[in-house]
Write a protein that holds these residues in place. Structure first.
Motif, PDB file in Angstrom:
ATOM      1  N   GLY A   1       0.903  -1.164  -0.068  1.00 55.72           N
ATOM      2  CA  GLY A   1      -0.017  -0.205  -0.032  1.00 55.72           C
ATOM      3  C   GLY A   1       0.905   1.119   0.154  1.00 55.72           C
ATOM      4  N   THR A   2       1.238   1.726  -1.154  1.00 51.78           N
ATOM      5  CA  THR A   2       2.379   2.750  -1.293  1.00 51.78           C
ATOM      6  C   THR A   2       1.779   4.088  -0.882  1.00 51.78           C
ATOM      7  OG1 THR A   2       2.108   2.773  -3.643  1.00 51.78           O
ATOM      8  CG2 THR A   2       3.683   1.318  -3.178  1.00 51.78           C
ATOM      9  N   ASN A   3       0.576   4.337  -0.837  1.00 52.21           N
ATOM     10  CA  ASN A   3       0.130   5.672  -0.208  1.00 52.21           C
ATOM     11  C   ASN A   3       0.453   5.815   1.063  1.00 52.21           C
ATOM     12  OD1 ASN A   3      -0.804   6.251  -2.841  1.00 52.21           O
ATOM     13  ND2 ASN A   3      -2.773   5.454  -2.284  1.00 52.21           N
ATOM     14  N   ASP A   4       0.251   4.799   1.933  1.00 53.37           N
ATOM     15  CA  ASP A   4       0.345   4.902   3.249  1.00 53.37           C
ATOM     16  C   ASP A   4       1.911   4.528   3.550  1.00 53.37           C
ATOM     17  OD1 ASP A   4      -1.964   5.654   4.482  1.00 53.37           O
ATOM     18  OD2 ASP A   4      -2.359   3.853   5.033  1.00 53.37           O
ATOM     19  N   LEU A   5       2.604   3.914   2.683  1.00 57.80           N
ATOM     20  CA  LEU A   5       4.002   3.454   2.868  1.00 57.80           C
ATOM     21  C   LEU A   5       4.883   4.647   2.712  1.00 57.80           C
ATOM     22  CD1 LEU A   5       6.175   1.366   3.696  1.00 57.80           C
ATOM     23  CD2 LEU A   5       6.247   0.616   1.466  1.00 57.80           C
ATOM     24  N   THR A   6       4.558   5.524   1.674  1.00 55.71           N
ATOM     25  CA  THR A   6       5.197   6.610   1.531  1.00 55.71           C
ATOM     26  C   THR A   6       5.149   7.550   2.815  1.00 55.71           C
ATOM     27  OG1 THR A   6       4.959   6.471  -0.921  1.00 55.71           O
ATOM     28  CG2 THR A   6       5.348   8.922  -0.299  1.00 55.71           C
TER      29      THR A   6
ATOM     30  N   PRO B   1      13.003  15.368  -6.038  1.00 55.99           N
ATOM     31  CA  PRO B   1      13.009  15.369  -7.526  1.00 55.99           C
ATOM     32  C   PRO B   1      11.546  15.207  -8.151  1.00 55.99           C
ATOM     33  CG  PRO B   1      13.953  13.292  -6.767  1.00 55.99           C
ATOM     34  CD  PRO B   1      13.667  14.244  -5.526  1.00 55.99           C
ATOM     35  N   GLU B   2      10.769  14.629  -7.365  1.00 55.90           N
ATOM     36  CA  GLU B   2       9.173  14.286  -7.816  1.00 55.90           C
ATOM     37  C   GLU B   2       8.337  14.387  -6.432  1.00 55.90           C
ATOM     38  OE1 GLU B   2       8.461  14.032 -10.767  1.00 55.90           O
ATOM     39  OE2 GLU B   2      10.289  13.137 -11.865  1.00 55.90           O
ATOM     40  N   ASN B   3       7.348  14.401  -6.843  1.00 52.00           N
ATOM     41  CA  ASN B   3       6.371  14.245  -5.600  1.00 52.00           C
ATOM     42  C   ASN B   3       6.152  12.872  -5.275  1.00 52.00           C
ATOM     43  OD1 ASN B   3       3.897  13.941  -3.882  1.00 52.00           O
ATOM     44  ND2 ASN B   3       2.814  15.183  -5.184  1.00 52.00           N
ATOM     45  N   PRO B   4       6.756  12.563  -4.285  1.00 47.33           N
ATOM     46  CA  PRO B   4       6.739  10.895  -4.019  1.00 47.33           C
ATOM     47  C   PRO B   4       5.355  10.311  -3.635  1.00 47.33           C
ATOM     48  CG  PRO B   4       7.074  12.093  -1.756  1.00 47.33           C
ATOM     49  CD  PRO B   4       7.167  13.311  -3.096  1.00 47.33           C
TER      50      PRO B   4
END
Length: 329
Positions: free
Chosen positions: A216-221, A247-250
């Motif tokens: 779940g990369t939204n919460d992991l980020t 460099p980017e919006n993570p």
């Protein structure tokens, strides 16, 4: 893909039952509300699994904080104040004051890191037992009709192997009980969503009890950076990107060095424990080309994303596979 069950509870005819369940003062009252939700959830899953005949359906158990289903704390404060000022309806005032007290008692300073996900299942096991019973009942009924129903149960927000172990045991007991009642014997996969750094770092332990992972990369980020997404994007993240601090919006493009490093470690450790471990990714990153390419590099099995992102994700996955083949030659 990913079936998020919490969205099923917001429907107008269901929300009052959900609120009754949340606000119950004892287990018996809570169980009465859950007994009313059980046939509704069973019907939900029956329809989904029938439509997905022959295809796996990853069903994530209820995830958000319970207070999201309750009336707004601020709205209740206004209503109670107005009733006190008017003084013409003491019965309604008493009812609203009691409701306000319950909502205040459930209020959390940081709800996204509070009582949600698997923690909720451990504190209120009857809730996820109801969901497991509904999923398995729907599957068993469809299998007997000749439908190839393939549910996979996902436990959200695991951070410690003991959480996974205890809730898996709870799930298996319900699944076996329902299958015995229906005379079926279909294996139901149970896995987890990797959303916090500790889960990624201890993935080898968690894989002993999880048959699949989904990042779940939204919460992991959020938990890796220590950023609240809603606050960061509205306050400083745009400036960080403009000034090249990042460099980017993570939250839009997967951070390979930080979040990606955790993912890589989790895949390696998880498959060391369970070589056939299926691993995927859910969230916005699943439809972003650079992120999809990274998923191919670390050998994920699939990406899951919003429907409108699927064409881009499929194209990005094909390109990533071709590029990988060129590198390997």
């Amino acid at each position: 893909g990913l079936c998020r069950t919490e969205h099923m509870f917001f429907q107008q005819e269901r929300l009052p039952i959900v609120q009754e369940m949340i606000l119950a003062r004892d287990d018996a009252t809570r169980q009465q509300a859950l007994d009313r939700l059980l046939p509704v959830q069973t019907d939900d899953f029956r329809g989904i699994l029938r439509a997905m005949h022959g295809l796996p359906v990853v069903i994530r158990l209820i995830d958000p904080p319970l207070h999201e289903f309750l009336p707004s704390l601020q709205d209740l404060l206004v209503e109670v104040t107005e009733l006190r000022v008017r003084g013409n309806d003491p019965a309604e005032l008493k009812r609203k004051e009691e409701l306000l007290a319950q909502v205040e008692a459930m209020h959390e300073q940081n709800p996204m890191l509070g009582l949600r996900g698997i923690r909720l299942g451990l504190m209120f096991p009857a809730i996820i037992e109801m969901q497991a019973r509904a999923i398995t009942t729907a599957m068993c009924e469809l299998v007997k009709e000749g439908v190839d129903a393939r549910p996979e149960i996902m436990l959200p927000l695991v951070g410690h192997v003991n959480e996974m172990r205890l809730v898996r045991e709870q799930m298996e007991k319900v699944v076996q009980e329902v299958q015995a009642q229906h005379g079926t014997n279909v294996h139901v996969k149970i896995g987890t969503m990797i959303e916090v750094p500790r889960a990624a770092l201890t993935a080898g332990q968690i894989a002993e009890y999880a048959e699949f992972f989904s990042f779940g990369t939204n919460d992991l980020t959020q938990t890796t950076y220590g950023y609240s997404r809603d606050d960061a994007e509205g306050k400083f993240l745009l400036r960080y990107v403009e000034e090249k601090i990042l460099p980017e919006n993570p939250f839009q493009v997967l951070d390979r060095d930080g979040v990606g490093s955790l993912m890589r470690q989790a895949v390696t450790a998880g498959r060391a424990t369970r070589p056939d471990l299926e691993v995927g990714i859910c969230g916005e990153h699943g439809g972003e080309p650079s992120s999809v390419e990274f998923c191919e590099i670390i050998d994920l099995n699939y990406v899951s994303c919003s429907p409108f992102r699927v064409p881009v994700a499929r194209l990005a996955a094909a390109q990533a596979r071709l590029h990988r083949g060129e590198r390997d030659r």
